[in-house]
Scaffold this active site. Structure first.
Site, PDB file in Angstrom:
ATOM      1  N   GLU A  89      30.811  25.518  26.265  1.00 20.61           N
ATOM      2  CA  GLU A  89      29.926  26.471  26.920  1.00 20.61           C
ATOM      3  C   GLU A  89      28.499  26.419  26.391  1.00 20.61           C
ATOM      4  O   GLU A  89      27.536  26.632  27.137  1.00 20.61           O
ATOM      5  CB  GLU A  89      30.485  27.891  26.778  1.00 20.61           C
ATOM      6  CG  GLU A  89      31.751  28.155  27.574  1.00 20.61           C
ATOM      7  CD  GLU A  89      33.008  27.616  26.902  1.00 20.61           C
ATOM      8  OE1 GLU A  89      32.930  27.170  25.725  1.00 20.61           O
ATOM      9  OE2 GLU A  89      34.077  27.632  27.549  1.00 20.61           O
ATOM     10  N   PHE A  96      33.331  33.848  27.799  1.00 18.33           N
ATOM     11  CA  PHE A  96      32.782  32.672  27.117  1.00 18.33           C
ATOM     12  C   PHE A  96      31.260  32.656  27.176  1.00 18.33           C
ATOM     13  O   PHE A  96      30.603  32.248  26.216  1.00 18.33           O
ATOM     14  CB  PHE A  96      33.354  31.398  27.732  1.00 18.33           C
ATOM     15  CG  PHE A  96      34.852  31.311  27.681  1.00 18.33           C
ATOM     16  CD1 PHE A  96      35.558  31.868  26.618  1.00 18.33           C
ATOM     17  CD2 PHE A  96      35.573  30.702  28.685  1.00 18.33           C
ATOM     18  CE1 PHE A  96      36.930  31.800  26.552  1.00 18.33           C
ATOM     19  CE2 PHE A  96      36.957  30.622  28.638  1.00 18.33           C
ATOM     20  CZ  PHE A  96      37.640  31.179  27.569  1.00 18.33           C
ATOM     21  N   ARG A 118      36.429  36.244  42.233  1.00 22.35           N
ATOM     22  CA  ARG A 118      36.726  34.924  42.780  1.00 22.35           C
ATOM     23  C   ARG A 118      38.011  34.951  43.619  1.00 22.35           C
ATOM     24  O   ARG A 118      38.732  35.946  43.659  1.00 22.35           O
ATOM     25  CB  ARG A 118      36.879  33.908  41.647  1.00 22.35           C
ATOM     26  CG  ARG A 118      37.996  34.259  40.665  1.00 22.35           C
ATOM     27  CD  ARG A 118      38.508  33.036  39.936  1.00 22.35           C
ATOM     28  NE  ARG A 118      39.079  32.063  40.847  1.00 22.35           N
ATOM     29  CZ  ARG A 118      40.343  32.082  41.260  1.00 22.35           C
ATOM     30  NH1 ARG A 118      41.169  33.031  40.845  1.00 22.35           N
ATOM     31  NH2 ARG A 118      40.800  31.172  42.090  1.00 22.35           N
TER      32      ARG A 118
END
Length: 340
Positions: free
Chosen positions: A84, A109, A192
């Site tokens: 990340e 993250f 999502r």
């Protein structure tokens, strides 16, 4: 402080427990209309007209809906692997070269693992990077390793960073188009998969930095963001049977806040103000609104519906939403208690 006053929970028998999977793809109950991958499809459509749009992810294209973009624009998609910090640094470099990078990962993250890289490489330089992150708040049952309950609190203090928390598929589509046009760094929370469609009933439009009054009511004012606007609307309909009239002010932009709209709504006399957010009670929309009201000398009765300041349990999402007070039934129960 009486903790239960702000975070009511209802004991559930074994027979009442839901059995849906922890990594639930949709928050929509059965029968609610949905749209599949609104972020990924919108970004792919925008990229057909804009060669500067690029997509990057940290091994999570499928789980942030960026795979739709990758399939349609493979020459502009970058798989960075589970790295990340590298993801954010590369996005910064692409922005310096004139591209508009959309970097996707999970919210935990981005906020916990890559914070300093976002701050130093992107925000300090005011670069045109869009950070779009799935699993915000309590939208997964996989426990604290995946539940980004404090991401807004982490990012609110970062200069130059715009923060967006869409409610549904329509909001996500409109917000994606808006942040693509916006110059500067953006952090957007992402629902999502099969995302509910709610706001199409309310002649809704999205503008960065603007709140929208979705419905009026004399007794309670919900000030809400993200999926909690959906819950507030559901609760408001349920409370009509109790003759409790609820207004719902949707605040999709957490930073900068629409102070004018919030103050105007909170100044209406006789209403309980309830801030509802899919985030810890610490450091999010609720505290932002409370500080604004206090600074301006606006002092209505005030409550928060939010996640507790603790690491949350793992389990099925419907069970967890009931347990932590953010299901529509739990929201309505809290309002009945406070109004009575």
């Amino acid at each position: 402080m009486n903790k239960s006053k702000f975070e009511p929970r209802r004991a559930m028998s074994a027979g009442e427990r839901k059995t849906t999977s922890a990594m639930i793809a949709s928050l929509a109950p059965e029968g609610m209309p949905t749209r599949n991958a609104p972020f990924g499809n919108t970004l792919a459509n925008i990229a057909r007209e804009r060669a500067d749009i690029v997509g990057l992810t940290a091994d999570l294209a499928k789980y942030t809906d960026l795979h739709v973009f990758a399939q349609q624009h493979p020459d502009r998609f970058y798989q960075m692997g589970m790295a990340e910090q590298l993801l954010m640094s590369t996005a910064a470099g692409l922005a310096r070269e004139g591209f508009t990078p959309f970097a996707t990962t999970y919210a935990v993250f981005a906020s916990r693992r890559a914070y300093d890289f976002i701050c130093m490489a992107i925000a300090e330089e005011n670069l045109n990077v869009k950070i779009v992150c799935a699993l915000p708040g309590l939208t997964t049952g996989y426990g604290p390793s995946h539940q980004a309950t404090e991401d807004i609190a982490i990012f609110r203090g970062m200069p130059n960073l715009t923060i967006i928390d869409p409610c549904d598929a329509l909001d996500t589509e409109l917000a994606t188009a808006a942040i693509a046009e916006h110059k500067g760094p953006v952090y957007m929370r992402l629902l999502r998969g099969k995302v509910p469609v709610v706001l199409d009933e309310y002649d809704y439009s999205f503008e960065i930095g603007k709140a929208r009054m979705l419905r009026e009511g004399p007794d309670v004012l919900f000030i809400s963001s993200g999926l909690m606007t959906m819950r507030a609307l559901e609760a408001a309909k349920a409370l009509e049977a109790d003759r409790i009239g609820c207004a719902v002010l949707h605040v999709p932009t957490i930073k900068p806040l629409d102070t004018e709209a919030i103050l105007a709504a909170a100044r209406v006399p006789g209403r309980l103000v309830v801030v509802a957010e899919n985030h810890t009670i610490i450091g999010g929309l609720g505290e932002g609104v409370a500080a604004l009201l206090l600074r301006e000398g606006v002092t209505p009765p005030f409550r928060q519906i939010a996640l507790p300041d603790e690491f949350l349990d793992a389990g099925a999402l419907p069970t967890l939403h009931d347990r932590y007070g953010i299901s529509s039934d739990a929201v309505a129960a809290s309002i009945r208690q406070w109004v009575s």
